[in-house]
Design an enzyme around this catalytic site. Sequence first.
Site, PDB file in Angstrom:
ATOM      1  N   GLU A 261     108.268  41.338  95.322  1.00  0.00           N
ATOM      2  CA  GLU A 261     108.398  42.223  94.156  1.00  0.00           C
ATOM      3  C   GLU A 261     107.537  41.601  93.071  1.00  0.00           C
ATOM      4  OE1 GLU A 261     111.462  43.013  90.608  1.00  0.00           O
ATOM      5  OE2 GLU A 261     112.389  42.900  92.602  1.00  0.00           O
ATOM      6  N   CYS A 298     112.722  43.698  85.533  1.00  0.00           N
ATOM      7  CA  CYS A 298     111.653  44.285  86.343  1.00  0.00           C
ATOM      8  C   CYS A 298     111.647  45.807  86.262  1.00  0.00           C
ATOM      9  CB  CYS A 298     111.771  43.827  87.789  1.00  0.00           C
ATOM     10  SG  CYS A 298     113.463  43.825  88.405  1.00  0.00           S
TER      11      CYS A 298
END
Length: 533
Positions: A261, A298
């Site tokens: 990620e 995020c």
Amino acid sequence: MTEQLQPVLINGAWRDATRPSASFTASNPTTGENLSDTYPVSEVEDVEAALQASWEAAELLRSLPAETRAAFLERYAERIEQYREDLAEVAELETGLPAKGRYMNTEIPRTVNQLRRAARAVRERTWTRPTIDTQHNLRAMFGPLHGVVVVFGPNNFPFAFNGVAGGDFAAAIAAGNPVIAKAHPAHPTTSRLLAGHALQAAVQTGFPAAAVQMLYHLPNELGVQLVSDRRVAAIGFTGSRGGGLALKAAADKAGKPFYAEMSSVNPVFVLPGALKARAEGIADEFFTSCTVGTGQFCTNPGLVIMIDGPEAQAFMREATQRFEAAPAGVLLTREAPRQLERGVAHLTAAGARVVTGGKSIEPGFRFENTLLSVSGAAFLKAPEELQTELFGPTSLLVLARDEQELWRAAEVLEGNLTGTIYSGDGDEPLYAQVAPKVRRKVGRLLNDKMPTGVAVSSAMNHGGPYPATSHPGFTSVGLPAAITRFAALYSFDNVRDHRLPPELQDANLLGIWRLVDDEWTRDALRPAQGAAM
């Protein structure tokens, strides 16, 4: 006087790092002062020792009953819960985020929940997906990888994504793999305490202690060497795009699955009907989402796209007032304010203008709450530059000229973790144009809510197309789906019943769901179904 370094966790014991190449200390982001404990930057000897111990633990894990893995995960969760106050206090020192509001009430319960859900998945075994074809006497299921899983933890979630406690760790252990955790240097003491509780949980449950190991920091070239090693079966990474791509290149060259990620701007489309009906309320939600955790989520909404006009201008004024009125929060690292300054300069060079904020401030590691804006035409001329992620309390407002420019902006989006569409009366035709374009570019599509909440749910997808992640088919949050990243598919052809794993034996003494001849059932195989052995 010799510097006293904290030990690393290798092969079930705390030991001094062998020939460390350097040392480091974490900082208190609130004051900017260095904390007292000093940690080693490990060299190849530590990496080799950890790899060999994990490799041997992988063999042992394959022979242990699933119940041992489940018991370890549950005991570890209990220890984190038992010592949550101490853990939260240390995490607050290392991150500047509040022990009670952030850690005690939110992130630690989430981490404990993940570990317990992983334990439940181990017992239920649905993640193994047992599949039986009686006509051909073929059977298949997912099982552990043949090797070590390396987990690189990020700076922004010292518990829920920690390399030695977070979702990747829980998923890898649930699948039956040993883990080497690479802690983040922003919170080494939090990681050390967690690793200590993991070790104690292993000892208390008979879980192989060498299946949980941790190193604090490595030179870049050694990280590349680690992910390329023949004993490594897969890698989980959460962090910057630059670091992720460098490691991914090495892992790809060595044929290792790399689940990363990396970056996401999480576009939010606010359609005209929604702006007209509730611009002020959406501005409230946007401000809260953009500044929670000082914007270091995020799923932070880093890009807001709307059609310019009186309502859009009113939204921008409302948002600006909120950004200016709120105090600047604390960033996680000393470098973070400088990175944000460079990011703002990059966006303005590409055509954006600063509406408010844009500067580092003191004390500690802080950056003004920052809004930028750009026209839709300018965004379409430089979409890659203007989708640069700014990891902090910042966002870019894109003001499109008309509906066509708005959905063209949706067409040029990069891959993201999330995409949000706010809509109201009269927006259905435009929604029908925009939503399919956004759907292709995101892992999770939201309606009428900001994206920062990531529920620990079996239906959650915390993933997305590149560059949000390295593989759009997997999630790092949500069990049992997250476990399959760290699993291999085993097939058994005409293997005698007593030699099969219990999940695939005729009797189904485990009572689990299995796909038998294309139908899901918990029943045992009838005598006529099983081939003669």
